[in-house]
Motif scaffolding. Structure first.
Motif, short mmCIF file in Angstrom:
data_model
loop_
_atom_site.label_atom_id
_atom_site.label_comp_id
_atom_site.label_asym_id
_atom_site.label_seq_id
_atom_site.Cartn_x
_atom_site.Cartn_y
_atom_site.Cartn_z
N THR A 125 0.82 -1.20 0.00
CA THR A 125 0.00 0.00 0.00
C THR A 125 0.86 1.25 0.00
OG1 THR A 125 -1.78 1.17 1.16
CG2 THR A 125 -0.13 0.06 2.52
N GLN A 126 0.28 2.32 -0.55
CA GLN A 126 0.87 3.65 -0.41
C GLN A 126 0.00 4.52 0.50
OE1 GLN A 126 1.86 4.77 -4.72
NE2 GLN A 126 3.46 5.82 -3.58
N ASP A 127 -1.07 3.93 1.02
CA ASP A 127 -1.99 4.69 1.87
C ASP A 127 -2.12 3.96 3.20
OD1 ASP A 127 -3.98 6.16 3.03
OD2 ASP A 127 -5.36 6.06 1.32
N LEU A 128 -1.19 4.25 4.12
CA LEU A 128 -1.16 3.55 5.40
C LEU A 128 -2.40 3.86 6.25
CD1 LEU A 128 0.49 1.68 7.23
CD2 LEU A 128 1.62 3.72 8.15
N ALA A 129 -2.83 5.11 6.22
CA ALA A 129 -4.01 5.49 7.02
C ALA A 129 -5.23 4.68 6.61
CB ALA A 129 -4.27 6.98 6.86
N SER A 130 -5.43 4.50 5.31
CA SER A 130 -6.57 3.72 4.83
C SER A 130 -6.43 2.26 5.25
CB SER A 130 -6.67 3.84 3.31
OG SER A 130 -7.71 3.02 2.83
N PHE A 131 -5.19 1.75 5.24
CA PHE A 131 -4.98 0.37 5.65
C PHE A 131 -5.40 0.17 7.10
CE2 PHE A 131 -2.09 -2.57 7.87
CZ PHE A 131 -2.47 -3.76 7.27
N TRP A 132 -4.95 1.07 8.00
CA TRP A 132 -5.32 0.93 9.41
C TRP A 132 -6.84 0.98 9.58
CZ3 TRP A 132 -1.42 -1.14 11.22
CH2 TRP A 132 -0.12 -0.62 11.26
N ALA A 133 -7.46 1.87 8.83
CA ALA A 133 -8.89 2.09 9.04
C ALA A 133 -9.76 0.99 8.48
CB ALA A 133 -9.30 3.43 8.42
N SER A 134 -9.32 0.29 7.45
CA SER A 134 -10.22 -0.65 6.80
C SER A 134 -9.67 -2.07 6.70
CB SER A 134 -10.58 -0.15 5.40
OG SER A 134 -9.39 0.03 4.63
N THR A 135 -8.49 -2.23 6.19
CA THR A 135 -7.98 -3.56 5.87
C THR A 135 -7.35 -4.24 7.07
OG1 THR A 135 -7.48 -2.64 3.69
CG2 THR A 135 -6.58 -4.80 4.17
N TYR A 136 -6.83 -3.51 8.02
CA TYR A 136 -6.09 -4.08 9.15
C TYR A 136 -6.91 -5.12 9.91
CZ TYR A 136 -3.88 -4.60 13.70
OH TYR A 136 -3.33 -5.12 14.84
N ILE A 137 -8.20 -4.88 10.08
CA ILE A 137 -9.03 -5.79 10.87
C ILE A 137 -8.98 -7.20 10.28
CG2 ILE A 137 -11.39 -6.29 11.61
CD1 ILE A 137 -11.91 -3.27 11.64
N ASP A 138 -9.14 -7.30 8.96
CA ASP A 138 -9.11 -8.63 8.33
C ASP A 138 -7.71 -9.22 8.36
OD1 ASP A 138 -11.81 -8.49 7.69
OD2 ASP A 138 -11.39 -7.43 5.80
N VAL A 139 -6.67 -8.39 8.14
CA VAL A 139 -5.31 -8.88 8.18
C VAL A 139 -4.97 -9.39 9.58
CG1 VAL A 139 -2.88 -8.18 8.00
CG2 VAL A 139 -4.53 -7.44 6.27
N LYS A 140 -5.45 -8.67 10.60
CA LYS A 140 -5.17 -9.05 11.99
C LYS A 140 -5.73 -10.43 12.29
CE LYS A 140 -7.81 -8.00 15.29
NZ LYS A 140 -8.66 -7.37 16.35
N LYS A 141 -6.93 -10.71 11.82
CA LYS A 141 -7.54 -12.02 12.07
C LYS A 141 -6.67 -13.13 11.50
CE LYS A 141 -12.32 -10.32 12.07
NZ LYS A 141 -13.63 -10.36 11.35
N ASP A 142 -6.20 -12.91 10.27
CA ASP A 142 -5.39 -13.93 9.63
C ASP A 142 -4.05 -14.12 10.35
OD1 ASP A 142 -4.64 -15.74 7.36
OD2 ASP A 142 -3.18 -14.15 7.01
N LEU A 143 -3.40 -13.00 10.70
CA LEU A 143 -2.09 -13.07 11.34
C LEU A 143 -2.20 -13.64 12.75
CD1 LEU A 143 -0.51 -9.69 10.17
CD2 LEU A 143 0.02 -12.00 9.36
N LYS A 144 -3.26 -13.30 13.45
CA LYS A 144 -3.44 -13.80 14.82
C LYS A 144 -3.59 -15.31 14.84
CE LYS A 144 -5.93 -12.58 19.06
NZ LYS A 144 -6.99 -11.72 19.63
N GLY A 145 -4.23 -15.83 13.79
CA GLY A 145 -4.38 -17.27 13.71
C GLY A 145 -3.07 -17.96 13.37
N ARG A 146 -2.25 -17.34 12.55
CA ARG A 146 -1.00 -17.96 12.12
C ARG A 146 0.14 -17.70 13.10
NH1 ARG A 146 0.76 -16.34 6.53
NH2 ARG A 146 -0.59 -14.51 6.69
N TYR A 147 0.06 -16.54 13.81
CA TYR A 147 1.13 -16.17 14.73
C TYR A 147 0.51 -15.81 16.08
CZ TYR A 147 3.52 -15.73 10.23
OH TYR A 147 4.03 -15.97 8.99
N PRO A 148 0.03 -16.80 16.81
CA PRO A 148 -0.71 -16.50 18.06
C PRO A 148 0.17 -15.94 19.16
CG PRO A 148 -0.41 -18.87 17.77
CD PRO A 148 0.03 -18.22 16.50
#
Length: 838
Positions: free
Chosen positions: A794-817
């Motif tokens: 991404t080139q838009d970090l603010a948008s990532f935190w606001a929208s995409t991070y939630i889904d990424v967090k779920k995936d990462l939390k499962g793989r890296y508990p």
């Protein structure tokens, strides 16, 4: 006297010439312009006691026109009407009309630029646009302007198919007089469409046989060259099975006079002719009894190849104008018919006019004549200006032949060459041969080169042709060709009057044959690539080969007089050559030898070698090692090596490539914003083009390929950035950025925009995407998992935190508990560990 269509416009033509000094006459084939116009002007008041010169494009046409004009007056040629052609002249003290070929007029103009005593020059068949006719017209216009006042020299250009508007503009808006209609109508029978690569012999033969059965009268067949004429002749002879009422008559420029006369004279009573002709029959010839034309639609034209410096014959489609000329031969004496071997649709696709020879010919003869006249092409008026590249190449050849000096002015030797009625190459051969006491041999060689090969199907050795010229009973030689060659050789001997100034001691030695050819063709001296092989390299850098085994292949050195190739072929085929004794480069051919000190890269050994070379063009006669290496030559050789092998030959490292990309980024941003930049262009292509400026000073210790690795390329390139740009580079395009975790992360400038690859957890709390170059350029974030695998770009970090991070967090939390994945990344502590320290 029978009435001809041209008779209706003769009053208009006389009036136009009385008022103007330049007139254009357009008259279709068969209108009678060649026969009637010169006679109609004989008693004009403005002519007085001056002569009429009429130019014809070919010898056969000139002779035939003069004979027809004389017969109209009831006289023999040489009385009121005469002619001058190569090898023949019939002009008397009372001749008022001279029919000449175009080259003869150009040489006459050199001796008498004003053409005193000539009232009008008639350019017949000007549409053919021969090189000599364009030159003669340009010289006439220039000579008249400079040297002729009263009485003025009048110019009349006439043809069946002229570019009237262009020509009128060239001739001071001269009036155009047009004659309507040919003498008799000619109907057209169209053929089926031509197929690419199709052999025409069988179709021509079949149409001729059909025409003999369907139509009365004799037949004129247009074919591209002598080879096609021979094949169709043989096929017709077989098909007609010896019919005595049909006469097969070839017609081309290489036939002797009796054979040409047989083709153009009326057939005997009760017989018909089939005349198999080249485009020689397009011109002002009336072939008696012809009412049928069979047109193959092809023509063979010489085309100069500036890449090879040689002229080759190309077979191409005729123009619509030429097709009109050919069809007109059928309507000269009665209504006729023309069979065309192409479709009506294909006819519309043909070029309107033939390409002027001046645009595609070898211009060395023209360049020599202009040098003798004392002008450049820009000083004269042309319908088509000689192409600059071809003219420059012609001047280069004349310089090599000693006809021009370094300033481009004609030399004494060049003056002598220009007076000889032959190509500059042959003129040089004749004069040098005469100076060496080899005049007779030089004349024989020149005559052979001026004719078609007198021994078909033989080997390439020109020595066999020389022998045939002196052998009265040579069985393989063409009798007519030998006779013409002997006649031409006698004519050349008449031009060579100066005594030998460098008499050789052994004039009968066979080696002088190759030496004389080398005078004419210094660029075609050839060296065998391997012993006994058929492949040779020429002094001009081109390649040549024998098409089949030849006795000359035992010779390491040759001079090639005749060679050619088909379009698209890289190598030329050897047709005529002679062995060459290389020891002559130390004596009579020393002018062709140059000396060059070469510093070359030996690819096999991977090292520099310095040597002194004696060369004939691109061929190396001898090599001598040089102990010292000239620094300038060294740098030239080494930079040339880098260019051939590519910039990667230098010791690039990833760090240097990143530095190059950082500079390129800042330069691009400046150009996008301001249109200019203080940052230099250091792209690979620019660096390669400027090696002499930045790399050459550091090559002093490079002698082998491995030595390039020792260059401090980073320091060398850093020197290309003037102060204070190195400091500003680190400020505006830093090698790394500090992220919220405190880590410094390197930027990858090989991508655009630059990439910052960082673990996602190290950016907690960072609201915006980092920017560089004073805020003008945002980076491209590659957000990485704890295993350093990209999870988001991404080139838009603010948008990532606001929208995409939630889904990424779920995936990462499962793989890296065991790692910390906060719900609010903006309030979380950044960390380079699994979890922040407590």
């Amino acid at each position: 006297m029978i009435s001809l269509p041209i008779d209706l416009v003769l009053p208009d033509l006389r009036e136009a010439l009385a008022k103007r000094n330049e007139v254009i006459l357009e008259a279709p084939p068969g209108a009678g312009k060649t026969t009637r116009v010169p006679l109609a002007l004989l008693n004009e008041p403005w002519l007085g006691d001056q002569k009429i010169l009429m130019l014809e494009p070919r010898r056969l046409a000139a002779r035939a026109a003069a004979e027809r004009l004389a017969s109209e007056l009831g006289e023999k040629v040489g009385a009121t009407v005469g002619y001058r052609i190569r090898l023949e002249s019939k002009v008397g003290p009372h001749t008022q009309i001279e029919v000449v070929t175009e080259g003869i007029l150009a040489r006459r103009l050199q001796d008498d630029p004003a053409l005193d005593g000539v009232g009008v020059v008639i350019f017949d068949e000007y549409h053919l646009r021969n090189l000599d006719s364009d030159l003669a017209l340009a010289l006439c216009l220039n000579g008249r302007e400079l040297l002729r006042d009263e009485p003025p020299l009048k110019l009349l250009l006439m043809s069946a198919t002229l570019e009237g508007t262009r020509l009128s503009k060239l001739l001071n808006d001269g009036p155009v007089v047009a004659s309507e209609g040919r003498m008799y109508p000619v109907s057209t029978v169209w053929g089926s469409p031509y197929q690419p690569g199709e052999r025409i012999d069988a179709r021509v033969t079949n149409i001729c046989l059909a025409a003999l059965n369907e139509q009365p009268g004799s037949i004129l067949v247009f074919l591209p060259g002598q080879a096609e004429i021979r094949r169709v002749h043989d096929q017709l002879k077989e098909q007609l099975d010896g019919r005595s009422d049909i006469l097969l008559c070839p017609l081309h420029g290489e036939l002797d006079l009796s054979a040409q006369r047989a083709a153009i004279e009326p057939a005997p009573s009760g017989k018909r002719k089939v005349v198999l002709a080249t485009n020689i029959a397009e011109t002002s010839l009336t072939i008696e009894g012809v009412r049928v034309v069979v047109d193959a639609g092809l023509v063979r034209v010489p085309r100069f190849d500036p890449v090879s410096g040689m002229t080759r014959l190309d077979t191409q489609r005729v123009s619509r104008a030429a097709a009109t000329q050919r069809a007109g031969r059928a309507g000269r004496l009665e209504p006729g018919i023309c069979y065309r071997l192409w479709s009506e649709t294909q006819h519309e696709q043909l070029a309107a006019f033939d390409t002027a020879e001046i645009l595609q010919a070898d211009l060395s003869g023209l360049a020599l004549q202009l040098a003798r006249w004392g002008v450049e092409p820009a000083d004269l008026a042309w319908l088509d200006v000689p192409p600059a590249a071809a003219f420059a190449q012609a001047q280069d050849l004349l310089l090599r032949l000693g006809a021009l000096d370094e300033r481009g002015s004609i030399t004494t030797h060049g003056q002598a060459m220009a007076k000889l009625p032959t190509h500059p190459r042959i003129a040089h051969l004749l004069l040098r041969g005469q100076a060496l006491g080899l005049g007779n041999l030089a004349c024989d060689i020149a005559a052979l080169l001026g004719e078609k090969d007198i021994i078909r199907g033989a080997g390439a050795d020109i020595h066999d042709r020389i022998t045939a010229m002196s052998n009265e009973h040579g069985s393989r030689a063409s009798r007519g060709g030998v006779q013409r060659a002997r006649q031409l050789a006698r004519q050349f001997r008449g031009y060579l009057r100066d005594p030998a100034s460098e008499q050789v001691a052994d004039p009968e030695h066979p080696r002088w044959l190759g030496a004389l050819l080398a005078f004419a063709y210094p660029d075609r001296v050839a060296l065998q690539r391997r012993d006994g092989g058929g492949n040779y390299r020429l002094a001009n850098g081109r390649a040549a080969q024998f098409g089949e085994s030849d006795a000359l292949m035992k010779e390491p050195w040759l001079v090639i007089a005749d060679l050619g190739s088909r379009q698209g072929q890289r190598e030329e085929r050897v047709y005529l050559a002679a062995a060459l004794d290389p020891s002559l480069f130390d004596t009579v051919l020393s002018e062709q030898v140059s000396q060059r000190d070469e510093l070359e890269w030996d690819e096999r050994e991977g090292a520099l070698k310095a040597e002194r070379q004696r060369r004939v063009g691109e061929l190396v006669l001898s090599r001598t090692a040089l102990p010292g290496l000239d620094e300038e030559a060294r740098a030239k050789a080494l930079t040339g090596l880098v260019r051939r092998k590519g910039i990667e030959l230098l010791p690039w490292t990833p760090e240097i490539r990143q530095w190059q990309a950082r500079v390129a980024l800042l330069r691009r941003l400046d150009l996008e914003q301001n249109g200019e930049s203080e940052w230099p262009d250091l792209a690979d292509a620019v660096l390669l083009a400027s090696l002499e400026e930045w790399l050459a000073p550091y090559l002093g210790k490079v002698n082998r390929l491995s030595h390039f690795a020792n260059l401090d390329l980073q320091s060398i390139l850093l020197g290309l950035l003037p102060w204070p740009l190195p400091k500003r580079l680190d400020e505006l395009a830093p090698r790394s950025l500090e992220v919220p975790s405190g880590s410094r992360i390197g930027l990858d400038y090989s991508e655009h925009p630059p990439v910052l690859a960082v673990r996602l957890q190290e950016l907690f709390g960072l609201a915006e995407t980092p920017r560089i170059a004073g805020g003008r350029q945002g980076v491209l974030l590659h957000l990485l998992s704890p295993a350093r695998r990209p999870v988001q770009v991404t080139q838009d970090l603010a948008s990532f935190w606001a929208s995409t991070y939630i889904d990424v967090k779920k995936d990462l939390k499962g793989r890296y508990p065991k790692h910390w994945w906060p719900d609010d990344p903006m309030q979380a502590e950044p960390t380079a560990r699994a979890k922040p320290r407590k």
